[in-house]
Design a protein around this motif. Structure first.
Motif, mmCIF file in Angstrom:
data_model
loop_
_atom_site.group_PDB
_atom_site.id
_atom_site.type_symbol
_atom_site.label_atom_id
_atom_site.label_comp_id
_atom_site.label_asym_id
_atom_site.label_seq_id
_atom_site.Cartn_x
_atom_site.Cartn_y
_atom_site.Cartn_z
ATOM 1 N N HIS A 3 -95.164 11.206 -49.392
ATOM 2 C CA HIS A 3 -95.330 12.387 -48.617
ATOM 3 C C HIS A 3 -96.477 12.057 -47.900
ATOM 4 N N GLY A 4 -96.264 12.387 -46.492
ATOM 5 C CA GLY A 4 -97.208 11.967 -45.312
ATOM 6 C C GLY A 4 -98.107 13.239 -45.081
ATOM 7 N N SER A 5 -99.044 12.973 -44.284
ATOM 8 C CA SER A 5 -100.065 13.934 -43.607
ATOM 9 C C SER A 5 -99.107 14.594 -42.731
ATOM 10 N N TYR A 7 -100.060 15.684 -39.941
ATOM 11 C CA TYR A 7 -100.671 15.414 -38.752
ATOM 12 C C TYR A 7 -100.091 14.063 -38.286
ATOM 13 N N THR A 9 -101.566 11.303 -39.832
ATOM 14 C CA THR A 9 -102.523 10.394 -40.030
ATOM 15 C C THR A 9 -102.449 8.927 -41.123
ATOM 16 N N HIS A 10 -101.241 9.230 -41.874
ATOM 17 C CA HIS A 10 -100.784 8.092 -42.806
ATOM 18 C C HIS A 10 -99.989 7.003 -42.031
ATOM 19 N N LEU A 19 -106.721 10.529 -35.395
ATOM 20 C CA LEU A 19 -105.279 10.976 -35.396
ATOM 21 C C LEU A 19 -104.280 10.032 -34.696
ATOM 22 N N CYS A 33 -90.867 9.497 -44.440
ATOM 23 C CA CYS A 33 -91.646 10.213 -45.562
ATOM 24 C C CYS A 33 -90.649 11.834 -45.769
#
Length: 345
Positions: A3-5, A7, A9-10, A19, A33
């Motif tokens: 699961h990613g951000s 926005y 950021t991952h 960012l 993701c």
């Protein structure tokens, strides 16, 4: 699936804590993701300031332009020009949607979309460059990209050709902001009024200013001025160099009787046009700097230096409903549509 951000950021590789747009490098691996969209990319529309800089660096050579673009994406994981700081946008087909995101959005695999977020924050992989359109700032590619959960997009309409939609959606923020700023009776100056975004702004400004308003298009090129005059959406087509601030001010003063502009829209893709815009604006007027070639330091300090009390607006390329508004312009004006089909496809 990870699961990613929302926005993205991952995917930031360096430096950490920023960012994706502000990052020097992002992860462009296409492993999805659960809250991302995978896109099969068919074309990139490079920001005008960025493409102008790349063409200049490559001296117009197509092979060198391709090499510069590949080098940027290879180094940074995104099409984020390190000189101009700008990107562009892309079109393609949805290849996959993360399961956590699929239930929240109106997309399905196979939909044709244009991303409405900058390539300067979009993970991108280029497998092949098929064709470069040097006069249209477009590059046809084979590749893939990732759209984050918060990423904006527009489904491409069936009644407008893909490349035409790409050309207009790339600058959709400009006419949308023009619609917000211009009031009936306003005097409006569009710097770069003969270009792609400038033409849309001229058209929208004429609608909003109405018969009691005045729209002035500015370009250093005679062919642009001729076209602006022939289209009939400007009251004055001025052949003027916006980098020569005093000359531009005098030209605007001449056609406005010294009243200057209520609103100035700056759409040019070259540097050093800030003061020409500022000096052309009346005290209390507004300037919208859409161009990514703008130095906001130069604009702020320059206005202070000449004692101009003007409202200066950063060129946010997004405005709510801007994609719908831009595409509707092509539907309501056959002339505008023919122009885009002729010049940008």
């Amino acid at each position: 699936m990870k699961h990613g951000s929302p926005y993205g950021t991952h995917r930031v590789v360096e430096p950490q804590g920023v960012l994706p747009q502000g990052a020097w490098k992002i992860d462009n691996a296409m492993a999805l993701c659960d809250n991302e969209i995978l896109i099969d990319v068919s074309a990139l529309n490079i920001d005008a300031a960025s493409f102008t800089q790349i063409k200049t660096e490559a001296e117009g050579d197509l092979g060198r332009i391709a090499a510069v673009v590949r080098d940027i994406v290879g180094q940074r994981g995104k099409m984020h020009n390190p000189v101009t700081g700008s990107g562009g946008m892309l079109i393609g087909r949805v290849a996959a949607i993360g399961p956590q995101l699929a239930r929240k959005i109106d997309l399905k695999v196979g939909d044709r979309i244009a991303t409405l977020v900058s390539l300067s924050l979009t993970p991108l992989r280029i497998d092949a460059i098929r064709k470069i359109h040097v006069d249209k700032d477009q590059i046809e590619i084979d590749g893939q990209a990732i759209l984050f959960e918060t990423g904006l997009y527009a489904k491409l309409p069936d009644d407008i050709p893909e490349k035409v939609a790409l050309a207009i959606l790339d600058v959709a923020g400009a006419p949308a902001q023009t619609a917000r700023l211009v009031r009936p009776g306003d005097t409006v100056v569009v710097v770069g009024g003969g270009g792609k975004s400038g033409t849309l702004c001229v058209y929208e400004a004429k609608k909003r200013a109405g018969p009691t308003g005045c729209v002035i298009g500015v370009s250093p090129f005679a062919k642009d001025c001729r076209r602006m005059s022939e289209l009939g959406w400007v009251d004055h087509a001025l052949q003027a160099d916006a980098t020569d601030a005093v000359s531009m001010m005098e030209a605007i003063a001449d056609v406005t009787g010294g009243r200057m502009a209520d609103v100035v829209i700056n759409c040019v893709n070259i540097a050093n046009t800030e003061m020409g815009s500022i000096l052309s604006t009346r005290d209390g007027g507004k300037i919208y700097f859409f161009s990514m070639a703008t130095s906001f330091t130069a604009a702020a300090l320059g206005a202070e230096g000449v004692g101009k009390d003007v409202e200066m607006i950063v060129g946010n390329g997004y405005a709510k409903g801007h994609a719908v508004l831009a595409l509707e312009l092509l539907r309501e004006s056959p002339t505008l549509r023919r122009l885009f089909e002729t010049l940008y496809v």
